[in-house]
Design an enzyme around this catalytic site. Structure first.
Site, PDB file in Angstrom:
ATOM      1  N   ASP A 199      -4.131  -6.547   5.070  1.00 27.49           N
ATOM      2  CA  ASP A 199      -5.129  -7.418   5.702  1.00 27.49           C
ATOM      3  C   ASP A 199      -5.087  -8.827   5.119  1.00 27.49           C
ATOM      4  OD1 ASP A 199      -6.331  -5.645   7.538  1.00 27.49           O
ATOM      5  OD2 ASP A 199      -7.249  -4.587   5.855  1.00 27.49           O
ATOM      6  N   LYS A 224       8.835 -17.283 -10.836  1.00 25.91           N
ATOM      7  CA  LYS A 224       8.063 -16.192 -11.441  1.00 25.91           C
ATOM      8  C   LYS A 224       6.863 -16.766 -12.209  1.00 25.91           C
ATOM      9  CE  LYS A 224       8.507 -12.418 -14.698  1.00 25.91           C
ATOM     10  NZ  LYS A 224       9.320 -11.841 -15.760  1.00 25.91           N
ATOM     11  N   LYS A 259     -13.609   0.124  15.363  1.00 27.89           N
ATOM     12  CA  LYS A 259     -12.315  -0.572  15.537  1.00 27.89           C
ATOM     13  C   LYS A 259     -11.855  -0.508  16.995  1.00 27.89           C
ATOM     14  CE  LYS A 259     -10.583  -0.388  10.853  1.00 27.89           C
ATOM     15  NZ  LYS A 259     -10.064   0.443   9.804  1.00 27.89           N
ATOM     16  N   PHE A 281      -4.345   2.902  14.853  1.00 28.72           N
ATOM     17  CA  PHE A 281      -4.669   3.939  13.885  1.00 28.72           C
ATOM     18  C   PHE A 281      -5.815   3.401  13.029  1.00 28.72           C
ATOM     19  CE2 PHE A 281      -1.870   7.677  13.343  1.00 28.72           C
ATOM     20  CZ  PHE A 281      -1.072   7.491  14.449  1.00 28.72           C
ATOM     21  N   PRO A 316      -2.737 -12.187  10.105  1.00 26.07           N
ATOM     22  CA  PRO A 316      -3.048 -11.989  11.519  1.00 26.07           C
ATOM     23  C   PRO A 316      -3.225 -10.498  11.802  1.00 26.07           C
ATOM     24  CG  PRO A 316      -0.719 -12.510  11.205  1.00 26.07           C
ATOM     25  CD  PRO A 316      -1.388 -12.695   9.879  1.00 26.07           C
ATOM     26  N   ASP A 317      -4.070 -10.171  12.753  1.00 24.26           N
ATOM     27  CA  ASP A 317      -4.243  -8.769  13.151  1.00 24.26           C
ATOM     28  C   ASP A 317      -3.302  -8.494  14.324  1.00 24.26           C
ATOM     29  OD1 ASP A 317      -5.142  -6.335  14.348  1.00 24.26           O
ATOM     30  OD2 ASP A 317      -6.929  -6.503  13.081  1.00 24.26           O
ATOM     31  N   ILE A 318      -2.237  -7.757  14.040  1.00 26.76           N
ATOM     32  CA  ILE A 318      -1.186  -7.520  15.056  1.00 26.76           C
ATOM     33  C   ILE A 318      -1.751  -6.715  16.224  1.00 26.76           C
ATOM     34  CG2 ILE A 318       1.086  -6.472  15.432  1.00 26.76           C
ATOM     35  CD1 ILE A 318       1.477  -6.817  12.323  1.00 26.76           C
ATOM     36  N   ASN A 363       0.849  -1.201   0.000  1.00 26.94           N
ATOM     37  CA  ASN A 363       0.000   0.000   0.000  1.00 26.94           C
ATOM     38  C   ASN A 363       0.881   1.246   0.000  1.00 26.94           C
ATOM     39  OD1 ASN A 363       0.635   0.703   2.846  1.00 26.94           O
ATOM     40  ND2 ASN A 363      -0.328  -1.294   3.189  1.00 26.94           N
ATOM     41  N   LYS A 402     -11.553  -4.181  18.488  1.00 28.68           N
ATOM     42  CA  LYS A 402     -10.198  -4.674  18.741  1.00 28.68           C
ATOM     43  C   LYS A 402      -9.791  -4.487  20.210  1.00 28.68           C
ATOM     44  CE  LYS A 402      -8.591  -3.923  13.968  1.00 28.68           C
ATOM     45  NZ  LYS A 402      -7.417  -3.956  13.099  1.00 28.68           N
TER      46      LYS A 402
HETATM   47  O1  PMT Z   1       3.085   5.955   6.562  1.00 30.58           O
HETATM   48  P1  PMT Z   1       2.488   7.284   6.131  1.00 30.58           P
HETATM   49  O2  PMT Z   1       2.630   7.502   4.646  1.00 30.58           O
HETATM   50  O3  PMT Z   1       2.990   8.429   6.957  1.00 30.58           O
HETATM   51  O4  PMT Z   1       0.909   7.200   6.371  1.00 30.58           O
HETATM   52  C1  PMT Z   1       0.413   7.104   7.655  1.00 30.58           C
HETATM   53  C2  PMT Z   1      -0.754   6.132   7.747  1.00 30.58           C
HETATM   54  C3  PMT Z   1      -1.908   6.668   6.920  1.00 30.58           C
HETATM   55  C4  PMT Z   1      -0.328   4.742   7.227  1.00 30.58           C
HETATM   56  C5  PMT Z   1      -1.116   6.033   9.275  1.00 30.58           C
HETATM   57  O5  PMT Z   1      -1.468   7.287   9.754  1.00 30.58           O
HETATM   58  C6  PMT Z   1      -2.243   5.051   9.496  1.00 30.58           C
HETATM   59  O6  PMT Z   1      -3.418   5.352   9.370  1.00 30.58           O
HETATM   60  N1  PMT Z   1      -1.887   3.790   9.835  1.00 30.58           N
HETATM   61  C7  PMT Z   1      -2.834   2.648   9.948  1.00 30.58           C
HETATM   62  C8  PMT Z   1      -3.121   2.095   8.591  1.00 30.58           C
HETATM   63  C9  PMT Z   1      -4.069   0.927   8.632  1.00 30.58           C
HETATM   64  O7  PMT Z   1      -3.695  -0.162   8.286  1.00 30.58           O
HETATM   65  O8  PMT Z   1      -5.282   1.195   9.088  1.00 30.58           O
HETATM   66  P2  PMT Z   1      -6.477   0.122   9.225  1.00 30.58           P
HETATM   67  O9  PMT Z   1      -7.650   0.954   9.535  1.00 30.58           O
HETATM   68  O10 PMT Z   1      -6.493  -0.787   8.034  1.00 30.58           O
HETATM   69  O11 PMT Z   1      -6.039  -0.740  10.470  1.00 30.58           O
HETATM   70  C10 PMT Z   1      -6.446  -0.437  11.789  1.00 30.58           C
HETATM   71  C11 PMT Z   1      -5.355  -0.734  12.775  1.00 30.58           C
HETATM   72  O12 PMT Z   1      -5.113  -2.152  12.799  1.00 30.58           O
HETATM   73  C12 PMT Z   1      -4.041  -0.078  12.479  1.00 30.58           C
HETATM   74  O13 PMT Z   1      -3.493   0.327  13.713  1.00 30.58           O
HETATM   75  C13 PMT Z   1      -3.188  -1.185  11.864  1.00 30.58           C
HETATM   76  O14 PMT Z   1      -1.792  -1.025  12.170  1.00 30.58           O
HETATM   77  C14 PMT Z   1      -3.745  -2.415  12.574  1.00 30.58           C
HETATM   78  N2  PMT Z   1      -3.673  -3.661  11.797  1.00 30.58           N
HETATM   79  C15 PMT Z   1      -4.400  -3.805  10.653  1.00 30.58           C
HETATM   80  C16 PMT Z   1      -4.379  -5.012   9.979  1.00 30.58           C
HETATM   81  C17 PMT Z   1      -3.605  -6.058  10.494  1.00 30.58           C
HETATM   82  N3  PMT Z   1      -3.543  -7.218   9.870  1.00 30.58           N
HETATM   83  N4  PMT Z   1      -2.891  -5.897  11.607  1.00 30.58           N
HETATM   84  C18 PMT Z   1      -2.916  -4.721  12.271  1.00 30.58           C
HETATM   85  O15 PMT Z   1      -2.255  -4.579  13.292  1.00 30.58           O
END
Ligand code: PMT
Length: 401
Positions: free
Chosen positions: A279, A289, A337, A323, A305-307, A210, A341
């Site tokens: 995700d 390849k 969320k 975030f 996995p969701d960390i 991403n 979570k």
């Molecule tokens: O890196 P930059 O270019 O500065 O951009 C910053 C940012 C936009 C990436 C940052 O501010 C941000 O929003 N980070 C979270 C991105 C994200 O994956 O959001 P989400 O809404 O999909 O996930 C929610 C939360 O679950 C996040 O804290 C994420 O780290 C966590 N997560 C999600 C999926 C997963 N498999 N494991 C996780 O831990």
């Protein structure tokens, strides 16, 4: 301006004419409540007396890494650890070149490599030297390494020329320091921060990922260090330079990130999941390849996995902050969320905007916790990181009491 009360400022003085102003700088730092220790280079002693600096700072001035008596009193590693901030003022063109090249041939340059504290420099030199391409390139290197730069000021120079290259005046230097320094409210706290994207391999030459640049997570790591925390940064693949942290783990996939986070999480007080973790990952990552053909290619994916949720689910786990990167219904999805979570706090950002969120220098956050929320206005990511950490610190302390 923040007061510098109880801040340990290690002041490095190099051999420029502006060094004569440094006893005044020390006095002004002390007047703000800072503890000041001074290190001078050999040539600095031609411009300012160590005795004067000792008198105003109240501490012995260090100048030699090979002096057994000085090393016995406070060794260079101890001095490097003591510092909350290392300010080099004035920083000559020669010292800037040494710093850019990682040389450690005297006490001050060694301390710059040995310290974990943020480093700031106040360049001072003849304007022609300031514009020399070698200096310009060295300054770019220092900037990308996250070294803070104060000045230089414009004006009449000791050599009679007029232009940029004067050391910022002591009063302004102290004021600028007050702006970047935040109280060490996280001293003694261990914080783990994830940053950047993850990459999920399709085959040896292709992956899905991403737009995360790592800027927000790296700003959090930098701000947490400035606030005195012990910082572990777990970073996906990014193209920016990591700030000075205690532990830096570079990972690639979501599974790597989870394993790395989980290793040290028991010792951690606060966890911030800022990484944009994929995700899904391809069900199979093939080891050759994938060749193109005339038929459609269908890839299937499994959930990663969701960390964040895994950390939040730990018994006696850290204070957990997530975030939320959303393009619509930002508040609603973020609150969902937070609840789903089982987080202590969540910072939502709207990633549909070009000037904030992914890969931009600025951001805007809407922060939610169980019983409240606050909007943090658009600002550069370091400023927002500082504001968010202040909020986290307050809620963390409340949760402990
Ligand atoms: O890196 P930059 O270019 O500065 O951009 C910053 C940012 C936009 C990436 C940052 O501010 C941000 O929003 N980070 C979270 C991105 C994200 O994956 O959001 P989400 O809404 O999909 O996930 C929610 C939360 O679950 C996040 O804290 C994420 O780290 C966590 N997560 C999600 C999926 C997963 N498999 N494991 C996780 O831990």
């Amino acid at each position: 301006m923040t007061s510098l009360q109880n801040f340990n400022v290690l002041l490095g003085i190099t051999g420029g004419i502006a060094a004569y102003k440094t006893p005044d700088l020390v006095r002004k730092l002390k007047a703000q409540g800072a503890n000041v220790r001074v290190v001078v280079t050999e040539s600095a002693k031609s411009f300012v007396s160590p005795l004067a600096l000792q008198a105003v700072s109240g501490n012995t001035v260090s100048d030699n890494i090979l002096d057994p008596a000085a090393e016995a009193a406070m060794g260079h590693i101890e001095l490097a650890r003591w510092a909350d901030i290392l300010l080099v003022a004035p920083a000559t063109a020669n010292f800037i070149a040494k710093l850019a090249n990682g040389l450690a041939d005297d006490l001050l340059s060694t301390l710059c490599l040995a310290t974990n504290a943020p480093i700031y420099i106040a360049p001072a030199m003849n304007q022609q030297m300031w514009f020399a391409s070698a200096t310009v390139e060295n300054m770019q290197i220092l900037e990308t390494r996250g070294i803070g730069i104060f000045g230089p000021d414009q004006g009449e120079q000791a050599c009679g020329e007029v232009g940029p290259g004067r050391m910022m005046e002591p009063e302004q230097l102290v004021s600028e320091l007050g702006k970047v320094i935040t109280h060490p409210i996280l001293k003694g706290k261990r914080i783990t921060i994830t940053a950047g994207p993850t990459r999920e391999h399709i085959d040896p030459v292709r992956y899905i990922t991403n737009h995360s640049s790592g800027k927000m997570g790296y700003a959090l790591a930098r701000a947490a260090k400035l606030m005195g925390a012990e910082v572990t940064l777990v970073s996906g693949p990014v193209n920016i330079t990591a700030p000075n942290v205690d532990k830096l783990h570079k990972v690639v996939t979501a599974e790597d990130m989870l394993n790395t986070v989980m290793k040290d999480i028991k010792d951690c007080d606060i966890f911030i999941g800022c990484a944009a973790v994929a995700d899904y990952r391809p069900t199979e990552s093939v080891d050759h390849k994938i060749k193109k053909s005339n038929i459609e290619l269908t890839l299937t994916f499994v959930r990663n996995p969701d960390i964040l949720a895994s950390v939040a689910a730990l018994k006696d786990g850290p204070f957990t902050v997530g975030f939320a990167a959303e393009t619509q219904n930002v508040s609603e999805y973020a609150k969902d969320k937070l609840q789903r979570k089982k987080l202590d706090m969540i910072a939502a950002n709207d990633v549909s905007q070009r000037d904030i969120g992914f890969n931009s220098d600025d951001n805007r956050l809407h922060v939610f916790w169980k019983s409240g929320d606050i909007q943090l206005d658009k600002a550069d990511k370091l400023t927002l990181a500082t504001q968010l950490l202040q909020l986290i610190s307050e809620h963390f302390n409340d949760a402990q009491n």
